[in-house]
Scaffold this motif. Structure first.
Motif, PDB file in Angstrom:
ATOM      1  N   THR A  19      85.134 135.283 -43.426  1.00  0.00           N
ATOM      2  CA  THR A  19      86.260 134.403 -43.130  1.00  0.00           C
ATOM      3  C   THR A  19      87.465 135.231 -42.711  1.00  0.00           C
ATOM      4  O   THR A  19      87.835 136.187 -43.397  1.00  0.00           O
ATOM      5  CB  THR A  19      86.630 133.554 -44.360  1.00  0.00           C
ATOM      6  N   TYR A  20      88.063 134.861 -41.607  1.00  0.00           N
ATOM      7  CA  TYR A  20      89.278 135.509 -41.128  1.00  0.00           C
ATOM      8  C   TYR A  20      90.415 134.491 -41.269  1.00  0.00           C
ATOM      9  O   TYR A  20      90.262 133.324 -40.883  1.00  0.00           O
ATOM     10  CB  TYR A  20      89.123 135.931 -39.669  1.00  0.00           C
ATOM     11  N   PHE A  21      91.537 134.933 -41.810  1.00  0.00           N
ATOM     12  CA  PHE A  21      92.617 133.976 -42.036  1.00  0.00           C
ATOM     13  C   PHE A  21      93.977 134.667 -42.004  1.00  0.00           C
ATOM     14  O   PHE A  21      94.084 135.881 -42.122  1.00  0.00           O
ATOM     15  CB  PHE A  21      92.423 133.269 -43.386  1.00  0.00           C
ATOM     16  N   LYS A  22      95.015 133.837 -41.862  1.00  0.00           N
ATOM     17  CA  LYS A  22      96.398 134.288 -41.928  1.00  0.00           C
ATOM     18  C   LYS A  22      96.998 133.699 -43.200  1.00  0.00           C
ATOM     19  O   LYS A  22      97.186 132.487 -43.296  1.00  0.00           O
ATOM     20  CB  LYS A  22      97.174 133.812 -40.699  1.00  0.00           C
ATOM     21  N   LYS A  23      97.295 134.564 -44.155  1.00  0.00           N
ATOM     22  CA  LYS A  23      97.703 134.086 -45.472  1.00  0.00           C
ATOM     23  C   LYS A  23      99.045 133.355 -45.445  1.00  0.00           C
ATOM     24  O   LYS A  23      99.315 132.512 -46.307  1.00  0.00           O
ATOM     25  CB  LYS A  23      97.759 135.234 -46.474  1.00  0.00           C
ATOM     26  N   VAL A  80      92.666 129.457 -41.915  1.00  0.00           N
ATOM     27  CA  VAL A  80      91.416 130.039 -41.415  1.00  0.00           C
ATOM     28  C   VAL A  80      91.440 130.055 -39.891  1.00  0.00           C
ATOM     29  O   VAL A  80      91.625 129.019 -39.240  1.00  0.00           O
ATOM     30  CB  VAL A  80      90.197 129.248 -41.921  1.00  0.00           C
ATOM     31  N   THR A  81      91.259 131.233 -39.319  1.00  0.00           N
ATOM     32  CA  THR A  81      91.238 131.371 -37.862  1.00  0.00           C
ATOM     33  C   THR A  81      89.818 131.491 -37.330  1.00  0.00           C
ATOM     34  O   THR A  81      89.547 131.116 -36.185  1.00  0.00           O
ATOM     35  CB  THR A  81      92.044 132.608 -37.426  1.00  0.00           C
ATOM     36  N   ARG A  82      88.917 131.972 -38.173  1.00  0.00           N
ATOM     37  CA  ARG A  82      87.531 132.148 -37.736  1.00  0.00           C
ATOM     38  C   ARG A  82      86.647 132.306 -38.961  1.00  0.00           C
ATOM     39  O   ARG A  82      87.057 132.929 -39.941  1.00  0.00           O
ATOM     40  CB  ARG A  82      87.410 133.392 -36.851  1.00  0.00           C
ATOM     41  N   LEU A  97      82.667 123.397 -45.429  1.00  0.00           N
ATOM     42  CA  LEU A  97      82.785 124.791 -45.854  1.00  0.00           C
ATOM     43  C   LEU A  97      84.140 125.362 -45.433  1.00  0.00           C
ATOM     44  O   LEU A  97      84.788 126.070 -46.215  1.00  0.00           O
ATOM     45  CB  LEU A  97      81.653 125.620 -45.263  1.00  0.00           C
ATOM     46  N   ARG A  98      84.562 125.028 -44.247  1.00  0.00           N
ATOM     47  CA  ARG A  98      85.866 125.505 -43.775  1.00  0.00           C
ATOM     48  C   ARG A  98      86.992 124.948 -44.651  1.00  0.00           C
ATOM     49  O   ARG A  98      87.926 125.680 -45.021  1.00  0.00           O
ATOM     50  CB  ARG A  98      86.073 125.097 -42.317  1.00  0.00           C
TER      51      ARG A  98
END
Length: 372
Positions: free
Chosen positions: A349-353, A361-363, A317-318
């Motif tokens: 989903t937390y991410f840095k684009k 994906v950070t979390r 999934l990640r």
């Protein structure tokens, strides 16, 4: 009058008539040319039948068969007084990867891509052999990709763009190329007037005209065709199946209210932990009040794909989330498949684009459970 595709597929009346209703209306309006994208979902046999029904050219220089030959006309030439204009069709480069049915079933033997060399050759042919002074590309590449192509492929005066369905109130300019887009769903009509001096574009006037039902007097002939194509389906499309107290909309990078309803509905119907739907860039807005069958079709872009379920590990999934994010934020615009972020219910989903591919994906949480 040009159309940058997504026209014969994606609405209730298009679905129920396999696109033929749309062509009848376009024939009556008097289109000059169009290119293709979601029309490939009709499948090769039906699509070629529909192209024969069109009283205007369907052009696509980057659609090839298994032998490398073009399937359709790459361009048209139109004379306006002593000014000769060439129009090249550039379909969506990943159309055959994104059809709902596999390419080998829906469109066997066909292939697509940017085909920059083919585009350069067609521009040269139009200018050198056909004597055109102005080259227009009607494109479904998407705004960011169109900017890249305008920089890399010389000799394009205007790109009439699509796919991202942006509303460009002013033309964007890349070198000597003007890029225009006019949204989607016929909300706006783009008008571009070019000034030609010495065989080259020397100036322009541009505006977007809102198409408002209460301010535009309909053409009697076009109105008659619309009523004719709707007649066999009117009762079904008018059936009320629900109600909304708020505006339901789709166009949003991270998901609109229509997407939230759909993702939650898919999750409930499937009895799954997560429900997801694609991040389409188009789909009509539904105003507060009754919801008709036609509203559902038009907002969801109906497709033949069934609702399906799959079991994924946290790692899978990640990785899927990483792919979805890269599809939208890849550093190279030519690698973006299009669309916005997939809409999901049940996962955060937390991410840095701007992080590297595969490390954005950070979390991520399913419910309150973190993914591994």
């Amino acid at each position: 009058l040009l159309d940058a595709a997504d026209t014969w597929y994606g609405s209730g009346i298009a679905l129920l008539t396999s696109g033929s209703a749309c062509i009848k209306v376009m024939n009556e309006i008097g289109y000059d040319a169009m290119t293709l994208h979601w029309e490939f979902n009709l499948g090769q046999r039906v699509l070629l039948e529909r192209i024969k029904e069109a009283r205007f050219p369907v052009i696509c220089q980057n659609l090839r068969d298994e032998f490398g030959d073009r399937v359709l006309r790459p361009s048209i030439v139109r004379d306006f007084g002593d000014i000769r204009v060439g129009v090249i069709g550039q379909g969506y480069q990943f159309s055959l990867l994104t059809t709902e049915l596999p390419t080998q079933e829906a469109n066997p033997g066909w292939r697509m891509g940017y085909d920059e060399d083919g585009l350069r050759e067609e521009i040269a042919r139009l200018r050198q052999r056909e004597g055109v002074q102005v080259v227009v590309v009607v494109s479904h590449m998407g705004y960011e990709a169109e900017r890249v192509i305008a920089e890399r492929v010389k000799g394009i005066d205007v790109i009439v763009g699509g796919h991202t369905h942006d509303i460009l109130w002013r033309p964007d300019r890349v070198g000597s190329t003007l890029i225009v887009q006019a949204g989607s769903h016929g909300k706006l009509l783009g008008e571009l007037d070019l000034e030609i001096r010495g065989g080259a574009v020397d100036g322009y006037r541009y505006r977007l005209l809102p198409v408002l039902a209460d301010r535009v007097e309909p053409s009697a002939k076009v109105d008659a065709v619309i009523k004719e194509v709707y007649a066999p389906h009117a009762s079904r499309l008018a059936e009320v199946v629900g109600e909304t107290k708020s505006v339901l909309y789709r166009r949003s990078l991270f998901g609109g209210s229509t997407d939230a309803v759909m993702a939650r509905a898919y999750r409930e119907l499937a009895g799954s932990d997560i429900g997801c739907c694609p991040g389409w860039r188009f789909g009509t807005t539904i105003l507060p009040g009754p919801i008709r069958v036609e509203d559902v079709y038009d907002a969801m872009k109906p497709t033949p794909t069934p609702l399906y379920t799959a079991s994924l590990s946290g790692r899978q999934l990640r990785e899927t989330m990483e792919d979805i994010i890269d599809n939208v934020f890849a550093a190279d615009p030519l690698l973006r498949l299009g669309g916005e972020l997939s809409r999901c219910a049940g996962v955060r989903t937390y991410f840095k684009k701007d992080a590297p591919r595969g490390r954005r994906v950070t979390r991520a949480l399913v419910g309150e459970r973190p993914l591994g």
